[in-house]
Design a protein around this motif. Structure first.
Motif, mmCIF file in Angstrom:
data_model
loop_
_atom_site.group_PDB
_atom_site.id
_atom_site.type_symbol
_atom_site.label_atom_id
_atom_site.label_comp_id
_atom_site.label_asym_id
_atom_site.label_seq_id
_atom_site.Cartn_x
_atom_site.Cartn_y
_atom_site.Cartn_z
ATOM 1 N N LEU A 66 0.958 -1.228 0.143
ATOM 2 C CA LEU A 66 0.059 0.027 0.025
ATOM 3 C C LEU A 66 0.771 1.292 -0.021
ATOM 4 O O LEU A 66 0.613 2.286 -0.760
ATOM 5 N N ARG A 67 2.067 1.371 0.993
ATOM 6 C CA ARG A 67 2.858 2.297 0.882
ATOM 7 C C ARG A 67 3.448 2.586 -0.375
ATOM 8 O O ARG A 67 3.641 4.013 -0.905
ATOM 9 N N ASP A 68 3.896 1.726 -1.090
ATOM 10 C CA ASP A 68 4.619 1.795 -2.627
ATOM 11 C C ASP A 68 3.578 2.278 -3.388
ATOM 12 O O ASP A 68 4.126 3.465 -4.233
ATOM 13 N N THR A 69 2.453 1.987 -3.383
ATOM 14 C CA THR A 69 1.376 2.141 -4.558
ATOM 15 C C THR A 69 0.924 3.608 -4.082
ATOM 16 O O THR A 69 0.827 4.499 -5.294
ATOM 17 N N VAL A 70 0.801 4.282 -3.006
ATOM 18 C CA VAL A 70 0.384 5.426 -2.504
ATOM 19 C C VAL A 70 1.667 6.465 -2.988
ATOM 20 O O VAL A 70 1.225 7.451 -3.691
ATOM 21 N N ASN A 71 2.679 6.177 -2.731
ATOM 22 C CA ASN A 71 4.001 6.896 -3.128
ATOM 23 C C ASN A 71 3.933 7.355 -4.675
ATOM 24 O O ASN A 71 4.115 8.221 -5.237
ATOM 25 N N VAL A 72 3.674 5.968 -5.474
ATOM 26 C CA VAL A 72 3.540 6.506 -6.995
ATOM 27 C C VAL A 72 2.357 7.252 -7.391
ATOM 28 O O VAL A 72 2.373 8.093 -8.024
ATOM 29 N N LEU A 73 1.321 6.982 -6.533
ATOM 30 C CA LEU A 73 -0.060 7.844 -6.799
ATOM 31 C C LEU A 73 0.121 9.339 -6.704
ATOM 32 O O LEU A 73 -0.298 10.126 -7.222
ATOM 33 N N LEU A 74 1.045 9.319 -5.571
ATOM 34 C CA LEU A 74 1.267 10.728 -4.918
ATOM 35 C C LEU A 74 2.256 11.677 -6.063
ATOM 36 O O LEU A 74 2.958 12.649 -5.579
ATOM 37 N N GLU A 75 2.913 10.887 -6.809
ATOM 38 C CA GLU A 75 3.956 11.305 -7.551
ATOM 39 C C GLU A 75 5.252 11.536 -6.825
ATOM 40 O O GLU A 75 6.056 12.294 -7.033
ATOM 41 N N GLY A 76 5.545 10.742 -5.853
ATOM 42 C CA GLY A 76 6.586 10.637 -5.011
ATOM 43 C C GLY A 76 7.760 10.462 -5.676
ATOM 44 O O GLY A 76 7.784 9.655 -6.960
ATOM 45 N N VAL A 77 9.054 10.833 -5.332
ATOM 46 C CA VAL A 77 10.123 10.189 -5.842
ATOM 47 C C VAL A 77 10.499 8.663 -5.866
ATOM 48 O O VAL A 77 10.127 8.198 -4.737
ATOM 49 N N PRO A 78 10.632 8.023 -6.838
ATOM 50 C CA PRO A 78 10.778 6.636 -6.622
ATOM 51 C C PRO A 78 11.826 6.147 -5.538
ATOM 52 O O PRO A 78 12.703 6.778 -5.314
ATOM 53 N N ARG A 79 11.492 4.958 -4.845
ATOM 54 C CA ARG A 79 12.134 4.247 -3.933
ATOM 55 C C ARG A 79 13.674 4.130 -4.707
ATOM 56 O O ARG A 79 13.851 3.545 -5.861
ATOM 57 N N GLY A 80 14.633 4.402 -3.894
ATOM 58 C CA GLY A 80 16.205 4.362 -4.212
ATOM 59 C C GLY A 80 16.743 5.435 -4.941
ATOM 60 O O GLY A 80 17.914 5.317 -5.362
ATOM 61 N N LEU A 81 16.036 6.329 -5.105
ATOM 62 C CA LEU A 81 16.468 7.841 -5.839
ATOM 63 C C LEU A 81 16.362 8.860 -4.975
ATOM 64 O O LEU A 81 15.532 8.989 -3.927
ATOM 65 N N ASP A 82 17.462 9.757 -5.063
ATOM 66 C CA ASP A 82 17.795 10.850 -3.945
ATOM 67 C C ASP A 82 17.725 12.004 -4.836
ATOM 68 O O ASP A 82 18.519 12.408 -5.522
ATOM 69 N N LEU A 83 16.469 13.011 -4.722
ATOM 70 C CA LEU A 83 16.286 14.104 -5.320
ATOM 71 C C LEU A 83 17.773 14.981 -5.255
ATOM 72 O O LEU A 83 18.054 15.608 -6.148
ATOM 73 N N ALA A 84 18.169 15.371 -4.050
ATOM 74 C CA ALA A 84 19.249 16.157 -3.842
ATOM 75 C C ALA A 84 20.589 15.667 -4.557
ATOM 76 O O ALA A 84 21.209 16.402 -5.204
ATOM 77 N N GLU A 85 20.752 14.301 -4.437
ATOM 78 C CA GLU A 85 21.799 13.667 -5.329
ATOM 79 C C GLU A 85 21.656 14.137 -6.672
ATOM 80 O O GLU A 85 22.582 14.349 -7.172
ATOM 81 N N ILE A 86 20.505 13.880 -7.351
ATOM 82 C CA ILE A 86 20.294 14.117 -8.591
ATOM 83 C C ILE A 86 20.420 15.690 -8.932
ATOM 84 O O ILE A 86 21.162 15.926 -10.181
ATOM 85 N N ARG A 87 19.981 16.202 -8.044
ATOM 86 C CA ARG A 87 20.191 18.006 -8.305
ATOM 87 C C ARG A 87 21.670 18.007 -8.193
ATOM 88 O O ARG A 87 22.367 19.015 -9.322
ATOM 89 N N ARG A 88 22.593 17.765 -7.680
ATOM 90 C CA ARG A 88 24.123 17.904 -7.188
ATOM 91 C C ARG A 88 24.866 17.431 -8.520
ATOM 92 O O ARG A 88 25.711 18.147 -9.175
ATOM 93 N N ALA A 89 24.336 16.389 -9.137
ATOM 94 C CA ALA A 89 24.969 15.687 -10.175
ATOM 95 C C ALA A 89 24.889 16.610 -11.300
ATOM 96 O O ALA A 89 25.796 16.651 -12.169
ATOM 97 N N ILE A 90 23.545 17.018 -11.445
ATOM 98 C CA ILE A 90 23.310 17.756 -12.679
ATOM 99 C C ILE A 90 24.105 19.236 -12.780
ATOM 100 O O ILE A 90 24.702 19.397 -13.535
#
Length: 313
Positions: free
Chosen positions: A216-240
């Motif tokens: 249920l937690r995983d499906t709710v995260n997808v429905l709320l357009e959450g960042v997929p499990r295993g990805l870190d938004l801050a890390e992506i921002r720093r890499a770009i």
């Protein structure tokens, strides 16, 4: 400076990983799901009839799990069939989100089944009822055999989608449930203690709840357009931001439509004199190869001050 006119902006559709290999995988998944569905449906009928004939709540609890197995398999099959439809003018991302809705519905079914078993078990503890342990045993053995075959069929495809994964987990859990019912039947035969039956029913219901919550937690995260499990938004921002010729990164969003694809969008402000197309291609390659974001929309901006007119996220 909120407008984007005059910017070098280019939208890349990334690399769609839905080639012939994916179609082949989907076909294999559909075949496995169909066979598993027929098996589970047969055992469901057998367990419900057995639970009524032999008066076993543990068998009924296992049948409730089997019902959610059948639902999970049917929904997963539907998700694969409909999810393969291409995007259209009404569903611009296609129909992949259906499998997420399916998995959420399946999790809610499990919760409802557990509540029913708890209520029924309380009544059985207060007023024990006779149980035909021999019949209960043979039905549970048949259920275990069917579950093992279904698990073997689904094992190869369980990483392909959340619906197939949900179905695999259901069948796996129900196999454990069948082992529990077999153990309860043997104990009742040896001791004659009928309270073992509702106790096993409650144990099975409790055992399945943590997995239900995770699904249920995983499906709710997808429905709320959450960042997929295993990805870190801050890390992506720093890499770009670490890429050459980029002065600012903003409006970064990462989400998924299902578990097999990740989408992203970002605005990058260029350093003076930078080649916008070269920067865009580098960012696209970075997002795809390092973070698995196969569908990215990258807007390249010549005017860095536009970056400071909106909050960073």
């Amino acid at each position: 400076m909120g407008t984007h006119h005059g910017h070098d902006h280019a939208h890349t559709h990334g690399h769609s990983h839905d080639g012939l290999g994916h179609d082949h995988t989907a076909g294999a998944s559909a075949r496995a799901l169909t066979i598993a569905l027929v098996l589970s449906g047969t055992v469901l009928v057998l367990e419900v009839v057995g639970a009524l004939l032999f008066n076993s709540l543990a068998l009924l609890s296992d049948a409730a799990h089997m019902l959610t197995d059948v639902a999970a398999l049917a929904i997963a099959l539907l998700a694969i069939r409909i999810g393969q439809r291409p995007p259209d003018d009404r569903r611009t991302f296609g129909y992949k989100r259906l499998e997420i809705l399916a998995a959420a519905f399946n999790a809610l079914l499990l919760v409802a089944a557990a509540i029913y078993i708890f209520i029924e078990a309380i009544g059985r503890f207060r007023a024990p009822e006779p149980i035909a342990a021999d019949g209960m045993l043979w039905v549970a053995v048949a259920g275990l055999a069917a579950n093992l075959v279904a698990m073997r069929l689904l094992m190869a495809s369980r990483g392909e989608s959340i619906a197939v994964r949900g179905a695999y987990l259901e069948v796996w859990a129900d196999a454990i449930g069948s082992v529990g019912v077999i153990a309860a039947a043997l104990l009742i035969r040896l001791t004659g203690q009928v309270w073992i039956d509702p106790l096993m029913a409650v144990a099975l219901a409790l055992w399945v709840l943590p997995r239900t919550w995770a699904l249920l937690r995983d499906t709710v995260n997808v429905l709320l357009e959450g960042v997929p499990r295993g990805l870190d938004l801050a890390e992506i921002r720093r890499a770009i931001a670490a890429e050459p010729d980029i002065e600012d990164v903003h409006d970064l969003h990462v989400w998924s439509m299902s578990t097999t694809d990740v989408n992203g969008s970002v605005h990058v402000a260029l350093a003076p004199g930078a080649d916008g197309e070269a920067v865009r291609l580098r960012v696209e390659r970075l997002l795809d190869q390092r973070f698995g974001i196969g569908h990215a929309t990258i807007q390249v901006e010549r005017d860095p001050c536009a970056a400071h007119d909106r909050p960073h996220n």
